[in-house]
Scaffold this motif. Sequence first.
Motif, PDB file in Angstrom:
ATOM      1  N   GLY B  56       7.101  33.305  -3.766  1.00 37.87           N
ATOM      2  CA  GLY B  56       7.393  33.855  -2.453  1.00 37.87           C
ATOM      3  C   GLY B  56       7.045  35.328  -2.276  1.00 37.87           C
ATOM      4  O   GLY B  56       7.571  36.001  -1.399  1.00 37.87           O
ATOM      5  N   MET B  57       6.170  35.835  -3.132  1.00 34.64           N
ATOM      6  CA  MET B  57       5.784  37.236  -2.986  1.00 34.64           C
ATOM      7  C   MET B  57       4.797  37.382  -1.829  1.00 34.64           C
ATOM      8  O   MET B  57       4.182  36.429  -1.376  1.00 34.64           O
ATOM      9  CB  MET B  57       5.126  37.737  -4.274  1.00 34.64           C
ATOM     10  N   SER B  58       4.678  38.618  -1.340  1.00 30.67           N
ATOM     11  CA  SER B  58       3.704  38.846  -0.276  1.00 30.67           C
ATOM     12  C   SER B  58       2.316  39.002  -0.909  1.00 30.67           C
ATOM     13  O   SER B  58       2.186  39.262  -2.103  1.00 30.67           O
ATOM     14  CB  SER B  58       4.045  40.114   0.497  1.00 30.67           C
ATOM     15  N   PHE B  59       1.286  38.832  -0.091  1.00 32.57           N
ATOM     16  CA  PHE B  59      -0.088  38.996  -0.543  1.00 32.57           C
ATOM     17  C   PHE B  59      -0.272  40.334  -1.242  1.00 32.57           C
ATOM     18  O   PHE B  59      -0.856  40.410  -2.327  1.00 32.57           O
ATOM     19  CB  PHE B  59      -1.007  38.896   0.672  1.00 32.57           C
ATOM     20  N   PRO B 122      -3.013  37.089   4.763  1.00 34.21           N
ATOM     21  CA  PRO B 122      -2.024  38.174   4.649  1.00 34.21           C
ATOM     22  C   PRO B 122      -1.734  38.852   5.995  1.00 34.21           C
ATOM     23  O   PRO B 122      -2.524  38.791   6.923  1.00 34.21           O
ATOM     24  CB  PRO B 122      -2.688  39.143   3.691  1.00 34.21           C
ATOM     25  N   THR B 123      -0.582  39.496   6.019  1.00 40.04           N
ATOM     26  CA  THR B 123      -0.227  40.270   7.210  1.00 40.04           C
ATOM     27  C   THR B 123      -0.451  41.744   6.944  1.00 40.04           C
ATOM     28  O   THR B 123      -0.467  42.200   5.796  1.00 40.04           O
ATOM     29  CB  THR B 123       1.251  40.066   7.588  1.00 40.04           C
ATOM     30  N   PHE B 124      -0.647  42.480   8.015  1.00 39.07           N
ATOM     31  CA  PHE B 124      -0.883  43.911   7.901  1.00 39.07           C
ATOM     32  C   PHE B 124       0.050  44.588   8.904  1.00 39.07           C
ATOM     33  O   PHE B 124      -0.081  44.389  10.107  1.00 39.07           O
ATOM     34  CB  PHE B 124      -2.354  44.201   8.234  1.00 39.07           C
ATOM     35  N   PHE B 125       1.034  45.324   8.408  1.00 41.14           N
ATOM     36  CA  PHE B 125       2.077  45.900   9.262  1.00 41.14           C
ATOM     37  C   PHE B 125       2.681  44.851  10.173  1.00 41.14           C
ATOM     38  O   PHE B 125       2.770  45.023  11.381  1.00 41.14           O
ATOM     39  CB  PHE B 125       1.534  47.080  10.084  1.00 41.14           C
ATOM     40  N   GLY B 126       3.044  43.714   9.558  1.00 43.36           N
ATOM     41  CA  GLY B 126       3.759  42.702  10.320  1.00 43.36           C
ATOM     42  C   GLY B 126       2.884  41.771  11.124  1.00 43.36           C
ATOM     43  O   GLY B 126       3.321  40.703  11.528  1.00 43.36           O
ATOM     44  N   ARG B 127       1.630  42.148  11.348  1.00 45.93           N
ATOM     45  CA  ARG B 127       0.764  41.264  12.127  1.00 45.93           C
ATOM     46  C   ARG B 127      -0.205  40.550  11.182  1.00 45.93           C
ATOM     47  O   ARG B 127      -0.802  41.192  10.310  1.00 45.93           O
ATOM     48  CB  ARG B 127      -0.033  42.078  13.140  1.00 45.93           C
ATOM     49  N   TYR B 134      -9.481  39.999   8.090  1.00 40.73           N
ATOM     50  CA  TYR B 134      -9.631  39.589   6.701  1.00 40.73           C
ATOM     51  C   TYR B 134     -11.004  39.996   6.180  1.00 40.73           C
ATOM     52  O   TYR B 134     -11.137  40.432   5.029  1.00 40.73           O
ATOM     53  CB  TYR B 134      -9.441  38.074   6.555  1.00 40.73           C
ATOM     54  N   PHE B 135     -12.001  39.876   7.054  1.00 41.62           N
ATOM     55  CA  PHE B 135     -13.345  40.289   6.643  1.00 41.62           C
ATOM     56  C   PHE B 135     -13.358  41.772   6.289  1.00 41.62           C
ATOM     57  O   PHE B 135     -13.940  42.183   5.278  1.00 41.62           O
ATOM     58  CB  PHE B 135     -14.365  39.994   7.746  1.00 41.62           C
ATOM     59  N   VAL B 136     -12.691  42.566   7.133  1.00 42.49           N
ATOM     60  CA  VAL B 136     -12.634  44.009   6.870  1.00 42.49           C
ATOM     61  C   VAL B 136     -11.953  44.263   5.530  1.00 42.49           C
ATOM     62  O   VAL B 136     -12.401  45.080   4.722  1.00 42.49           O
ATOM     63  CB  VAL B 136     -11.892  44.740   8.005  1.00 42.49           C
ATOM     64  N   LEU B 137     -10.865  43.502   5.296  1.00 45.59           N
ATOM     65  CA  LEU B 137     -10.145  43.647   4.025  1.00 45.59           C
ATOM     66  C   LEU B 137     -11.061  43.330   2.842  1.00 45.59           C
ATOM     67  O   LEU B 137     -11.146  44.089   1.861  1.00 45.59           O
ATOM     68  CB  LEU B 137      -8.941  42.699   4.028  1.00 45.59           C
ATOM     69  N   VAL B 138     -11.772  42.213   2.939  1.00 45.07           N
ATOM     70  CA  VAL B 138     -12.666  41.815   1.852  1.00 45.07           C
ATOM     71  C   VAL B 138     -13.760  42.868   1.672  1.00 45.07           C
ATOM     72  O   VAL B 138     -14.106  43.233   0.547  1.00 45.07           O
ATOM     73  CB  VAL B 138     -13.289  40.427   2.134  1.00 45.07           C
ATOM     74  N   LEU B 139     -14.248  43.361   2.790  1.00 49.47           N
ATOM     75  CA  LEU B 139     -15.286  44.377   2.743  1.00 49.47           C
ATOM     76  C   LEU B 139     -14.794  45.617   1.999  1.00 49.47           C
ATOM     77  O   LEU B 139     -15.520  46.236   1.222  1.00 49.47           O
ATOM     78  CB  LEU B 139     -15.703  44.749   4.166  1.00 49.47           C
TER      79      LEU B 139
END
Lengths: 235, 302, 284
Positions: B56-59, B122-127, B134-139
């Motif tokens: 149950g951990m977050s991403f 994953p969420t980013f600041f709750g969203r 996600y693409f930006v994250l992977v990038l």
Amino acid sequence: MLLEVQNLYVSYGKIKALWGVNIVVNKGEVVALIGANGAGKSSLLRSIMGLVRIETGTIRYDGRNITSWKPWDRARLGIGFVPEGARTFPDLTVEENLIIGGVLSPHKRAVANAMQRVFELFPILKERRTQLARTLSGGERQMLSIGRALMSNPTLLLVDEITLGLMPIMVAQVFSVLCQLNSAGITILLAEQNVREALSLAGRGYVLENGRIKLEGSAQELRENEAVKKAYLGI
Amino acid sequence: MSLGYILTIATFASIYSILVLGLNIVTGYAKQISLGHAAFAAIGAYAQALLTVRAGMSFWAALPLTVLISACVGALLGLPSLRVSHDHLVLTTIGINFIVIGVAEYFDFFGGAMGIIGLKIPTFFGRPLGTTGYFVLVLFFVLLALAVSHYFSKTWARLAMEGLGEDELAASSLGVNVARFKIIAFALSSAYTGLAGALWAHYVGSVFPKNFPFELSVLFLSMLIFGGMGTIRGAVFGAILLYILPEIFRFIENYRMLVYGILLTIMVTLQPQGVLGVDGVADRMVAKVDVLVRRIRSAAKP
Amino acid sequence: MVQLIANAVVLGCVYALMAVGLNMVYGLQKILHVAHASVYTLGAYVGLLLSLTLTNNLWACLAAAMFASSVFGLFISKLVYQPLLDKPRYISLIASVGVFVAATELFRLVAGPYPYAFSARFAFPAVKTSFVGLTSIQTLVLCFTGAAFFFLYTLVTKTRLGLAWRACIQDMDMAGALGINVNRIVALNFLIGSALAGAAGVLVARYYNRIFPTMGAVVSYKAFVVIVLGGLGSMPGAILAALVLALVESVLGAIPRFEFPRDAIAFLVMTLTLIFRPKGLFGR
């Protein structure tokens, strides 16, 4: 002219081993190749045998251009090879090593005769005939290597650093055998660090330095050359 | 082609890039051929799945742990490389591939053949991050991977590694601790691969043992060889091109592995340096153009 | 229990037939010949083709498969390995993997992904005693393997060709310099190894009554495990290791409710062995 090497270039990756080497060996001669470790003597002999890929240059043997020939075809022409470090087949017996040397003979009888001659030349090999080559001493291995090359009745014998690591008494014995072979008509191209001995056996010689022929001349001339004296004879 | 589709392809291509950059460290620099990198990807994917779905951990909390676990397992699996010859090692990496799949399939802890499902974007600041996010994250991770690779290749480690590939004796006589570097290479490489596996798992949403077959390891190696071993640009280029080509030419989908196989053989036979490798196809074309330009210039000068 | 061992020995024979080819290639050229799996699969498919068209006789299928496989093996050797001789060795390994992947796909594309049944007819005695029974295909595998190894052993130890082959294994350059046509020895090496793989393909296909595109993969990975355990390049080691591996697999497989994948067991054994004995179980 039995062997003629023209403008030979050889390199291993980025390291250049030979830079435009020219040598000539006439029938019946003993020719010495002199030079320090890594000067290119082994590379030259190995390229004559066809064991290294050459960049440019030609190798002629008995009037034929053999530059792109395979090693076994060159052996068939009558070139015998005694490599640095003997390179006998460690897990074959002395006898089997010799049989391999005679692989080109069509008849079993010819092989047996040749083996008999080798045993006359090196009686110790007869005693050791059923032993594995790996159990031989360094000197015995050199003898086996010479004997193996003789099995095919070569016209030209390429001999590479045969005395390396041998005891002085063995060195004398090996040179006397080479002398004997030469008087029996075999032409010899000899790479040696043992310059004094080599020049006493050879009629002519070449001095290799960093992959180039630095000097050439009769054994007499080379013995008296100041540079040779200084670098190789320790005078 | 919708934007979403393009983004999806771009995301996968980026994940593959990270992975092949990782393979490049062990195979390109340390010259240890690995045919088991699918297993390292599996380790990352499974670790992430277990940490997020089961624990149950977050991403965000799980990802560093996953990378760490991957690095440790990589170092552990790199241990055989210290003792066995190159040939044995290749076989060992193939073996690792089968063992990891076998373990994942056999033990219920890893979900068995049913795998683990329910990984979330994953969420980013709750969203929740969308496809774009996600693409930006992977990038971002691609850039990070590039930076680390660049650093790694520029520092003395590269020299040591290359020495190690060519001649271990020479390397150790230069005072290089061969063992340490092999282990570092394996750890770093599987950290990359584990990261890629984790990113992949979150995007797809599930992990199954069947996702990581030996063929996938072959594909990774093809990508690296095609692009050019031992170079960063080659690794990225190979990964992107070989991933995207079959996506563009859908009709060759059925022939995909056939094309890879033939490509791999022809490439390595005729052009082992790859397209963008040192002295590869591109380098030589540049050199030729260079010579041509010079000739034209000197001809132009009277 | 005796039955279990008998079955394991038959399985071991199949591994050994494959391993011998791999070992011959490794022994002579130090190439990890992954594409050997494709040679094996090709043999099975050629056997199948013959049984579906001309004749349903297993012996004919076996002969055709051995011929086709040896041609294919030779083809790989000449076209793929020969040009790579003076490149680093991992390059020929990668090329081999490429051939393996491409060939597997080719089988799939041509013959389809689904398994075919293969039940070519043959007459061979079966063994039936009170404590052990072998079907006729099992006895055939045993006898064929025995005959093949006897032939190889005689060839290697008793003939001049075998002597030349041994010399090449110990020092290929030197053997060439003494007049042995090394290319011919390499070709012969592939010819024999590949013929045995082709035969193994047909025999296994007949044994399990199944032929499918990826059938070579598992067997050849196992064969790799076998030659590693036996010490790379060692023939007696490989044969022994083949039997040991088959026994271990069969015994573990017979334990009820133990379903750990067989393929993984083989590799687990190999990896562990390599960590503790880097030159293999029987390697020097």
